[in-house]
Design a protein around this motif. Structure first.
Motif, PDB file in Angstrom:
ATOM      1  N   ALA A  83      64.516  28.748 -59.538  1.00  0.00           N
ATOM      2  CA  ALA A  83      63.716  29.588 -60.429  1.00  0.00           C
ATOM      3  C   ALA A  83      63.858  29.186 -61.893  1.00  0.00           C
ATOM      4  CB  ALA A  83      64.107  31.052 -60.248  1.00  0.00           C
ATOM      5  N   LYS A  84      64.735  28.248 -62.185  1.00  0.00           N
ATOM      6  CA  LYS A  84      64.913  27.766 -63.552  1.00  0.00           C
ATOM      7  C   LYS A  84      64.062  26.527 -63.833  1.00  0.00           C
ATOM      8  CE  LYS A  84      69.656  29.495 -63.722  1.00  0.00           C
ATOM      9  NZ  LYS A  84      71.051  29.158 -64.010  1.00  0.00           N
ATOM     10  N   SER A  85      63.300  26.084 -62.833  1.00  0.00           N
ATOM     11  CA  SER A  85      62.467  24.890 -62.945  1.00  0.00           C
ATOM     12  C   SER A  85      60.992  25.276 -62.959  1.00  0.00           C
ATOM     13  CB  SER A  85      62.733  23.939 -61.770  1.00  0.00           C
ATOM     14  OG  SER A  85      61.723  22.949 -61.694  1.00  0.00           O
ATOM     15  N   ILE A  86      60.316  25.021 -64.068  1.00  0.00           N
ATOM     16  CA  ILE A  86      58.899  25.373 -64.168  1.00  0.00           C
ATOM     17  C   ILE A  86      58.076  24.615 -63.126  1.00  0.00           C
ATOM     18  CG2 ILE A  86      58.372  23.698 -65.994  1.00  0.00           C
ATOM     19  CD1 ILE A  86      56.858  27.216 -65.795  1.00  0.00           C
ATOM     20  N   LEU A  87      58.393  23.356 -62.870  1.00  0.00           N
ATOM     21  CA  LEU A  87      57.636  22.586 -61.884  1.00  0.00           C
ATOM     22  C   LEU A  87      57.815  23.143 -60.478  1.00  0.00           C
ATOM     23  CD1 LEU A  87      58.147  18.931 -63.162  1.00  0.00           C
ATOM     24  CD2 LEU A  87      56.136  20.399 -63.402  1.00  0.00           C
ATOM     25  N   ALA A  88      59.043  23.552 -60.144  1.00  0.00           N
ATOM     26  CA  ALA A  88      59.292  24.123 -58.822  1.00  0.00           C
ATOM     27  C   ALA A  88      58.564  25.453 -58.654  1.00  0.00           C
ATOM     28  CB  ALA A  88      60.795  24.311 -58.602  1.00  0.00           C
ATOM     29  N   VAL A  89      58.586  26.289 -59.688  1.00  0.00           N
ATOM     30  CA  VAL A  89      57.928  27.600 -59.618  1.00  0.00           C
ATOM     31  C   VAL A  89      56.413  27.431 -59.529  1.00  0.00           C
ATOM     32  CG1 VAL A  89      57.506  29.741 -60.894  1.00  0.00           C
ATOM     33  CG2 VAL A  89      59.829  28.825 -60.738  1.00  0.00           C
ATOM     34  N   LEU A  90      55.841  26.566 -60.342  1.00  0.00           N
ATOM     35  CA  LEU A  90      54.402  26.327 -60.275  1.00  0.00           C
ATOM     36  C   LEU A  90      54.000  25.728 -58.928  1.00  0.00           C
ATOM     37  CD1 LEU A  90      53.705  24.905 -63.855  1.00  0.00           C
ATOM     38  CD2 LEU A  90      53.065  27.162 -62.964  1.00  0.00           C
ATOM     39  N   GLY A  91      54.866  24.875 -58.372  1.00  0.00           N
ATOM     40  CA  GLY A  91      54.585  24.230 -57.089  1.00  0.00           C
ATOM     41  C   GLY A  91      54.534  25.184 -55.911  1.00  0.00           C
ATOM     42  N   MET A  92      55.084  26.379 -56.070  1.00  0.00           N
ATOM     43  CA  MET A  92      55.030  27.377 -54.993  1.00  0.00           C
ATOM     44  C   MET A  92      53.624  27.893 -54.761  1.00  0.00           C
ATOM     45  SD  MET A  92      58.248  29.871 -55.729  1.00  0.00           S
ATOM     46  CE  MET A  92      57.329  31.166 -54.935  1.00  0.00           C
ATOM     47  N   ASP A  93      52.792  27.832 -55.796  1.00  0.00           N
ATOM     48  CA  ASP A  93      51.423  28.341 -55.733  1.00  0.00           C
ATOM     49  C   ASP A  93      51.398  29.811 -55.304  1.00  0.00           C
ATOM     50  OD1 ASP A  93      48.652  28.142 -56.043  1.00  0.00           O
ATOM     51  OD2 ASP A  93      48.364  27.649 -53.931  1.00  0.00           O
ATOM     52  N   ALA A  94      52.238  30.621 -55.950  1.00  0.00           N
ATOM     53  CA  ALA A  94      52.309  32.057 -55.664  1.00  0.00           C
ATOM     54  C   ALA A  94      51.191  32.769 -56.417  1.00  0.00           C
ATOM     55  CB  ALA A  94      53.667  32.609 -56.072  1.00  0.00           C
TER      56      ALA A  94
END
Length: 90
Positions: free
Chosen positions: A45-56
């Motif tokens: 949750a501290k990674s903007i790329l990982a959070v955006l990649g979830m496509d929530a």
């Protein structure tokens, strides 16, 4: 590790500004913080790329988890960010 299930209320989902605020808040925590769609693989949750990649998206549920000191307080803050609709543009 503490966790919460939260429904995303922002009409743009966990993208753009809401994602940035979410990541900035998570990054303040000393311990591990993850977010996932139910049944999905948790991401940092501290990674903007990982959070955006979830496509929530709006209306979807996510599970946020945190460990370490202040985990429940952090989850309160993250839940508040996800639970409020994005203010309308002027």
């Amino acid at each position: 590790m503490s966790e919460r299930k939260v429904t995303i209320e922002s009409r743009v989902g966990l993208h753009a500004r809401p994602a940035a605020l979410f990541v900035q808040t998570a990054a303040k925590a000393p311990g591990e913080v993850t977010v996932a769609k139910p049944g999905g693989k948790p991401v940092n949750a501290k990674s903007i790329l990982a959070v955006l990649g979830m496509d929530a998206r709006h209306g979807e549920e996510v599970v946020i988890s945190a460990d370490g000191e202040g985990a429940d307080t952090l989850l309160d803050s993250l839940e508040a960010l996800l639970s409020k609709p994005e203010p309308e543009s002027a």
